[in-house]
Structure formats: C-alpha cells, structure tokens
Design a protein around this motif. Structure first.
Motif: not given
Length: 448
Positions: A307-317
C-alpha cells in the motif's frame, strides 16, 4: 577569417556571423546528443526506442565544428582537402542515422531502406578511399587535379569552405550523391504529407528546398551558394528527439500501469490470507501461537508495504513501534534492540521494508549459523542512525564493494535486487545505506 582581423570589412563580418551560426548549431546538436544519452541511461530498464538520436546529433555537430575550423586555415590551404573529406564522412554518418530514424517514423519498406543505406555507405566508402589516396599521393591525384584550380566563386564563405575546384572524377561522385540525396529527401517529404506531424512536414519541406539549392551548386555549377545545410535539418532533429522522448514516456506509463496492477494482484491474496489468520487468532486454541502471530504480522507488513508503494507515500510512525512490528515477524531469531535516546517518527513503509529485507538477508546468508541480530538506533544531531548487525564476519562478505549493485548476489541467478532497492528507497528520504565493519561483524547502517 583571420585575414580580416585588422580591417573591418564586410567579408569579415559575414564570416564572423557564419561562424556564430555554425557554433550555435553545434552547441544545440551537442545538447540534443547529451540529452539522448541521459535519457537512455535513465530509461535503461525500458524497451529501447526505435528512434536513436545520439550518433546523429554528435556527427552533425562535428560537421559544424569542422566548418568553423576551415576559417582558421590559410584560405588556399591544401589541408582543407582531407578536412573536407572527414566532414563528408561525418555528414553521411549523421545522414545514415537520420534516414534510419525517418524510416522508422514513416514505416518505410525494407527495399528502400536498403537503398538509403547503400547511398550512405557508398558515399562514406568513396570519401575514405579519397582520404587514404590523399595521405598516400597528395591532393592532386586524390581530388583536385594537378593544377589546383582555385574556386572562382565571388562568395568569400564559399571560397573558405571549398577553395579549389574538384577534378572530374570526384566532381562526378559528388554530383551523383547530391542528386541521390535530393531524391531521398523528396521521398521522405512526400510520405510525410500523409501524416499530421506538421513540424516534421515543415522541416522536410525546408530540407527539400535546401537540397535543391545545394544541388544547384554541386551538380549544376551555381556559383553563389552559401553552405548553410547544417542548419536546415535542426527542425527534424528536434522533432526526432521529441519522438524518442515520447517513446520512453509511453514505456514509463505502461510500466507504472503494470506496476500498479502487480501491486493490486499481490495485495489481494495477502489480504485474504491475513483475514484468515485473524480468524485463527480469535480461536483460543492457537491464540498464543508464535508461528501464527509471525505469519499474521508478516502478511500484515507485506500489505502495508504494498500500500505504501501504491499510494506513493506512507504515514509516519515511531521508530520503536516499527522495529517491534518487524521483530514479531521473526520469532525464531534472537534480535536485540537498543532504543534511541529520543523517539522520532519516520516513514513507516520504507523503514519497515528495509528492516525486513536486511534481517531476511542475514537469515538467508548465515542460515543455521545465524545466532543473533542487533538493531541499534541512535540520534546523532539531526540524523537518525540505524545499525543492523549480525554475527556474520565482515571478512566473509563476498565483494562488499558490489553489495548495492543491481543483480549482484551470492544467492544465485535472478537475485541481487533487495539491497539495490533498499538503498534507492532510503535515498528517497535523503538518507544513505552503507555496509560497515562493526567490531569485525557485518553491519548495515541506515542514516536518515
């Protein structure tokens, strides 16, 4: 041109302007060639474009630079003879690739392509023969005849470029190839009319006009020709490179579509597996199973990464939360974790994927000999340093200088992608991934 440096005559300024035009054209052509080189390097994984402008542009740029150099030889220097032959060789080399590209654009039939190649190869061969002839026997037997008759043209620029009249044999050769080139240009112009590529049509129309103008000198003895042919094809050269760029843009678009489809197709079975594992976790008999928990966390992590690659980003943790999730995927590995002095938030998708890959690599490299892995995290000024150390000896690491090269792996063919992709992902965060020797052990260090 140097003959007029001390007298500001009309010829001087005409020559000066001509040199500037030639230098401008050379600079522009070199820029097109460099652009094509970088384009092909950036698109190395894409299918090669049928249109290739590199050699074409650099060869035509060499023609422009030779034209300029003629002004810095004595007006009637015999050294202009071999220089002109070299210029012809570059001209026809450029034309070979130029016609090849036009043939691709207009889907020219094979027979005519062979004819075009024959014209160009024949011209280059004749020039090479005369060039060797010049080196062996001098300009007389080669091209100029014994009396070296000077060009009677009143045009100073033409005299600089062609100071002597050619002998009958060489003159006949030039006439034949000039007329042949005229017919080829007319052919390309006529078939371009069927397309709606107006820039190409206009450029070829100018080229046809220019080739008639050039033919009037080389084939019919018109004495007032100004050799500006190297400028005329710039429109088509520009258009051909646009088509080359368009090819790679289309391939990139297709790759993106394929990439998104692949992520979607991979995510579906993983999500189904994850749902089934959630159901199993709810059953008391296996609720505490480490294996089920590890598989559940592994599939969940894989879904997050996709999902991170698909959405070109990721929420920070928080980095600690990410590390604990990763540790839970490897219940059979002794992983010692040192928390950072100050908790920080990082890109969850990239960091989690990187840690999983590095731990997996340690597991695959050491197998039964894997005893422990240490994950040490420290805050160094404004940078976060993550060290992943295993009990493998650094000296046993084969070719550490090639660790991050695409396709470099000791695990067999079709491997060597993981470390390459991790490094690229870390660099997207303005970070760096390197291989270190940590107290003789193998250590991968991530700095972000």
């Amino acid at each position: 041109m140097y003959e007029y440096l001390h007298q500001f005559s009309l010829n001087f300024w005409l020559a000066f302007g001509y040199v500037l035009i030639a230098l401008g054209a050379a600079t522009y052509l070199i820029s097109l060639g460099v652009t094509s080189i970088h384009l092909n390097r950036l698109s190395q994984n894409a299918q090669s474009s049928p249109i290739k402008t590199v050699v074409m542009c650099f060869s035509q740029a060499a023609v422009c630079l030779i034209i300029v150099s003629n002004f810095f030889f004595p007006l009637y220097s015999v050294y202009k003879v071999p220089l002109t032959l070299v210029m012809f060789i570059f001209t026809y080399t450029a034309r070979y690739h130029y016609w090849r590209n036009l043939s691709e654009v207009f889907n020219e039939n094979k027979t005519l392509r062979v004819i075009y190649n024959g014209i160009v190869v024949g011209a280059i061969g004749c020039c090479l023969i005369h060039l060797f002839w010049f080196l062996m026997k001098g300009p007389g037997p080669c091209c100029l005849g014994e009396e070296y008759i000077k060009n009677p043209a009143s045009n100073y620029i033409l005299k600089v470029q062609i100071p002597y009249l050619m002998n009958d044999s060489f003159s006949g050769f030039v006439k034949f190839f000039t007329i042949s080139v005229s017919l080829v240009y007319i052919r390309f112009f006529l078939i371009s009319l069927k397309s709606r590529d107006y820039l190409m049509i206009f450029g070829l129309f100018i080229s046809v006009l220019n080739i008639f103008y050039t033919t009037s000198y080389h084939a019919f003895g018109f004495k007032y020709w100004i050799p500006l042919y190297f400028v005329v094809d710039l429109l088509e050269y520009t258009r051909l490179q646009q088509l080359e760029v368009s090819h790679f843009a289309q391939k990139l678009k297709e790759q993106k579509q394929s990439y998104n489809s692949m992520i979607h197709d991979l995510a579906n079975p993983l999500q189904f597996t994850n749902l089934r594992l959630q159901k199993l976790k709810r059953e008391n008999s296996i609720k505490e199973s480490k294996e089920v928990k590890a598989i559940y966390e592994g599939t969940k992590s894989a879904i997050d990464i996709l999902n991170n690659y698909k959405n070109r980003g990721s929420s920070d943790s928080h980095i600690s939360d990410i590390v604990e999730e990763v540790i839970s995927i490897f219940p059979d590995v002794k992983i010692f974790y040192t928390r950072p002095h100050k908790e920080v938030r990082v890109n969850k998708g990239i960091i989690k994927n990187s840690l999983i890959n590095l731990i997996k690599n340690s597991h695959e490299a050491l197998k039964e000999e894997l005893e422990w892995i240490k994950i040490n995290i420290n805050n160094v000024e404004d940078r976060l340093v993550i060290k992943i150390i295993d009990n493998g000896k650094f000296v046993d690491f084969k070719s550490p200088e090639l660790a991050f090269e695409f396709g470099s792996s000791t695990k067999g063919d079709k491997r060597g992608v993981g470390l390459y992709s991790i490094k690229r992902d870390i660099e997207k965060l303005n970070g760096n991934l390197k291989l270190d020797n940590e107290e003789s052990f193998t250590c991968f260090t991530i700095e972000i």
